[in-house]
Motif scaffolding. Structure first.
Motif, PDB file in Angstrom:
ATOM      1  N   ASP A 144      -8.176  14.893   3.085  1.00 30.18           N
ATOM      2  CA  ASP A 144      -7.325  14.087   2.326  1.00 30.18           C
ATOM      3  C   ASP A 144      -7.659  13.778   0.958  1.00 30.18           C
ATOM      4  N   PHE A 145      -8.751  14.390   0.562  1.00 31.14           N
ATOM      5  CA  PHE A 145      -9.011  13.874  -1.114  1.00 31.14           C
ATOM      6  C   PHE A 145      -8.339  14.893  -1.866  1.00 31.14           C
ATOM      7  N   VAL A 146      -7.869  15.642  -1.496  1.00 35.00           N
ATOM      8  CA  VAL A 146      -7.281  16.845  -2.481  1.00 35.00           C
ATOM      9  C   VAL A 146      -5.285  16.481  -2.215  1.00 35.00           C
ATOM     10  N   ASP A 147      -5.037  16.837  -1.018  1.00 35.58           N
ATOM     11  CA  ASP A 147      -3.656  16.702  -0.577  1.00 35.58           C
ATOM     12  C   ASP A 147      -3.551  15.416   0.414  1.00 35.58           C
ATOM     13  N   GLN A 148      -2.454  14.683   0.206  1.00 36.01           N
ATOM     14  CA  GLN A 148      -2.095  13.415   0.952  1.00 36.01           C
ATOM     15  C   GLN A 148      -0.792  13.579   1.455  1.00 36.01           C
ATOM     16  N   VAL A 149      -0.595  13.170   2.576  1.00 36.39           N
ATOM     17  CA  VAL A 149       0.730  13.566   3.450  1.00 36.39           C
ATOM     18  C   VAL A 149       1.201  11.975   3.677  1.00 36.39           C
ATOM     19  N   GLN A 150       2.209  11.737   3.058  1.00 37.56           N
ATOM     20  CA  GLN A 150       3.105  10.179   3.366  1.00 37.56           C
ATOM     21  C   GLN A 150       4.077  10.644   4.366  1.00 37.56           C
ATOM     22  N   ILE A 151       4.179   9.924   5.430  1.00 37.15           N
ATOM     23  CA  ILE A 151       5.414  10.164   6.216  1.00 37.15           C
ATOM     24  C   ILE A 151       6.603   9.118   5.958  1.00 37.15           C
ATOM     25  N   ILE A 152       7.650   9.517   5.929  1.00 34.60           N
ATOM     26  CA  ILE A 152       8.998   8.560   5.716  1.00 34.60           C
ATOM     27  C   ILE A 152       9.893   8.560   6.583  1.00 34.60           C
ATOM     28  N   GLU A 153      10.379   7.656   7.048  1.00 32.49           N
ATOM     29  CA  GLU A 153      11.543   7.312   8.045  1.00 32.49           C
ATOM     30  C   GLU A 153      12.684   8.397   7.527  1.00 32.49           C
ATOM     31  N   ASP A 154      13.334   9.018   8.585  1.00 30.73           N
ATOM     32  CA  ASP A 154      14.483   9.825   8.193  1.00 30.73           C
ATOM     33  C   ASP A 154      15.574   8.988   9.159  1.00 30.73           C
ATOM     34  N   ARG A 155      15.376   7.942   9.780  1.00 24.64           N
ATOM     35  CA  ARG A 155      16.298   7.250  10.466  1.00 24.64           C
ATOM     36  C   ARG A 155      17.395   6.303   9.811  1.00 24.64           C
ATOM     37  N   LEU A 156      18.277   5.718  10.432  1.00 24.65           N
ATOM     38  CA  LEU A 156      19.170   4.808   9.970  1.00 24.65           C
ATOM     39  C   LEU A 156      18.455   3.605   9.823  1.00 24.65           C
ATOM     40  N   LEU A 157      18.168   2.803   8.501  1.00 27.69           N
ATOM     41  CA  LEU A 157      17.383   1.624   8.591  1.00 27.69           C
ATOM     42  C   LEU A 157      18.551   0.663   8.390  1.00 27.69           C
ATOM     43  N   ARG A 158      18.110  -0.840   8.591  1.00 25.23           N
ATOM     44  CA  ARG A 158      18.703  -1.873   8.639  1.00 25.23           C
ATOM     45  C   ARG A 158      18.423  -2.835   7.495  1.00 25.23           C
ATOM     46  N   GLN A 159      19.192  -3.591   6.595  1.00 26.41           N
ATOM     47  CA  GLN A 159      18.775  -4.603   5.879  1.00 26.41           C
ATOM     48  C   GLN A 159      19.902  -5.854   6.264  1.00 26.41           C
ATOM     49  N   ASP A 160      19.071  -6.990   6.911  1.00 31.54           N
ATOM     50  CA  ASP A 160      19.996  -8.375   7.048  1.00 31.54           C
ATOM     51  C   ASP A 160      19.961  -9.263   5.839  1.00 31.54           C
ATOM     52  N   LEU A 161      20.979  -9.978   6.115  1.00 27.10           N
ATOM     53  CA  LEU A 161      21.200 -11.186   4.996  1.00 27.10           C
ATOM     54  C   LEU A 161      21.812 -12.315   5.730  1.00 27.10           C
ATOM     55  N   THR A 162      21.225 -13.371   5.914  1.00 23.77           N
ATOM     56  CA  THR A 162      21.702 -14.389   6.647  1.00 23.77           C
ATOM     57  C   THR A 162      21.715 -15.740   5.648  1.00 23.77           C
ATOM     58  N   ASN A 163      22.716 -16.516   6.017  1.00 27.73           N
ATOM     59  CA  ASN A 163      22.750 -17.962   5.462  1.00 27.73           C
ATOM     60  C   ASN A 163      23.303 -17.681   3.863  1.00 27.73           C
ATOM     61  N   LEU A 164      23.887 -16.668   3.489  1.00 27.33           N
ATOM     62  CA  LEU A 164      23.966 -16.539   1.921  1.00 27.33           C
ATOM     63  C   LEU A 164      25.110 -17.395   1.510  1.00 27.33           C
ATOM     64  N   ARG A 165      25.029 -18.163   0.424  1.00 28.44           N
ATOM     65  CA  ARG A 165      26.144 -19.132  -0.035  1.00 28.44           C
ATOM     66  C   ARG A 165      26.755 -18.345  -0.893  1.00 28.44           C
ATOM     67  N   VAL A 166      28.241 -18.211  -0.696  1.00 27.89           N
ATOM     68  CA  VAL A 166      29.099 -17.643  -1.672  1.00 27.89           C
ATOM     69  C   VAL A 166      30.372 -18.646  -1.957  1.00 27.89           C
TER      70      VAL A 166
END
Length: 369
Positions: free
Chosen positions: A56-78
């Motif tokens: 891993d000193f030369v080439d490094q591998v980063q695994i990234i999600e390929d699934r649907l991800l969710r972002q929640d927003l609660t009690n937002l004042r509009v």
């Protein structure tokens, strides 16, 4: 011999290390980014078995999600267009579609992506709600608002390799400090509407009472008028009969009237009367019980005559004396278009029919005793 075994073991371990450090696996739910000294050299989006430079000193591998991800927003004042405040719960789903941009602009960190999405998501929701009135979020415009929020946030997150799949609004409620004020306003509106309905009802009730009172006054006045006419006709007929009877025999009529006066005054009433015997009241007391001499001649018998009609004889309405010239029963049109008119049986009776007065014959002259 022992040293040779150690050497062989070390070579085997080194071979295994080189083998396993040069192989990496990408499954169907992941993506992989291969970097060499911090620079992206390869991006793997398809599942499979791949190789890289060992260690891993030369080439490094980063695994990234390929699934649907969710972002929640609660009690937002509009704040909506009318000035009221809502508290909103919403969420969005997204996927990393460009791992290279995700690595270059978001450092390949989901925490950085979540912070940027949350900030932009809140701003978009405030913009969408701010363009609408108070009841829009609680009506059929809600799906349109979610699509609009999705379309607004997509261009911003595409720059970091993110694709917004969907936006959903879970809850839209009034803020706590606005709820009571809104309730009081709605209550005041309902009370005002109720007061208006009561006022209209009272107005219609007064109109109905006025119509009923007018009809009652007309009926009573017409009945009183006809009763007075009939009573006057009866009095006229009575006086006519008395006048003709008096003309038949004046002496007998006077005697009859005196007897009636005696019966009335000297009945069993216990009344004491002190009068002179020569008074006119005791005229027939001094005759020693003798009746006056009968008249030798008599006038012809009284012929019954029709009662004279003493009506007004005019075509004016029955209640013209009261200043009421309208003869049509009053009506009133209600708000629903129905017409209110007098009920059957409350119409004023027609005036009494008038007949031509008959000529009253002059009374026959009394026969002298």
């Amino acid at each position: 011999m022992t040293n040779r075994l150690f050497i062989i073991g070390a070579v085997v371990l080194a071979a295994l290390y080189v083998l396993f450090s040069s192989v990496y696996v990408v499954n169907e739910r992941e993506q992989a980014i291969v970097t060499r000294f911090g620079q992206i050299t390869d991006v793997r989006t398809d599942p499979g078995l791949y190789f890289k430079i060992p260690t891993d000193f030369v080439d490094q591998v980063q695994i990234i999600e390929d699934r649907l991800l969710r972002q929640d927003l609660t009690n937002l004042r509009v704040q909506v267009s009318g000035g009221a405040f809502y508290e909103v719960d919403a969420f969005l789903t997204y996927r990393i579609t460009n791992p290279r941009l995700f690595r270059e602009r978001a450092q390949g960190s989901l925490a950085v992506v979540d912070d940027r999405i949350a900030t932009r998501f809140a701003a978009v929701l405030r913009q969408v709600y701010g363009l609408r009135e108070f009841n829009a979020a609680l009506s059929e415009q809600r799906p349109e608002m979610m699509r609009e929020a999705r379309d607004l946030i997509r261009p911003d997150v595409e720059q970091i390799g993110i694709e917004i799949i969907d936006v959903r609004i879970l809850r839209t409620e009034l803020a706590a400090e606005v709820f009571e004020r809104t309730y009081e306003r709605m209550r005041a509106e309902r009370l005002a509407e109720a007061a208006l309905l009561r006022a209209r009802g009272d107005e219609q009730a007064q109109s109905l009472r006025a119509i009923a009172e007018r009809q009652a006054s007309e009926i009573v006045a017409a009945a009183t008028r006809d009763a007075d006419i009939i009573r006057g006709q009866g009095d006229a007929e009575r006086n006519r009969i008395f006048a003709q009877a008096y003309g038949q025999d004046a002496e007998f009529f006077e005697f009859y009237r005196s007897m009636e006066a005696y019966r009335t005054a000297l009945g069993n009433t216990g009344t004491t009367m002190v009068l002179s015997p020569e008074s006119a009241f005791f005229r027939y007391f001094g005759s020693d019980g003798q009746l006056p001499a009968a008249s030798p001649t008599f006038n012809p018998p009284i012929t019954p005559q029709p009662a004279p009609n003493i009506g007004t004889g005019s075509d004016e309405p029955a209640l013209d004396g009261l200043g009421i010239e309208e003869t049509i029963a009053p009506t009133m049109t209600l708000e629903d278009g129905s017409e209110l008119s007098p009920t059957i049986g409350t119409e004023a009776p027609a005036p009494a029919e008038e007949t031509a007065p008959a000529a009253t014959p002059a009374p026959a002259p009394a026969t002298a005793q």
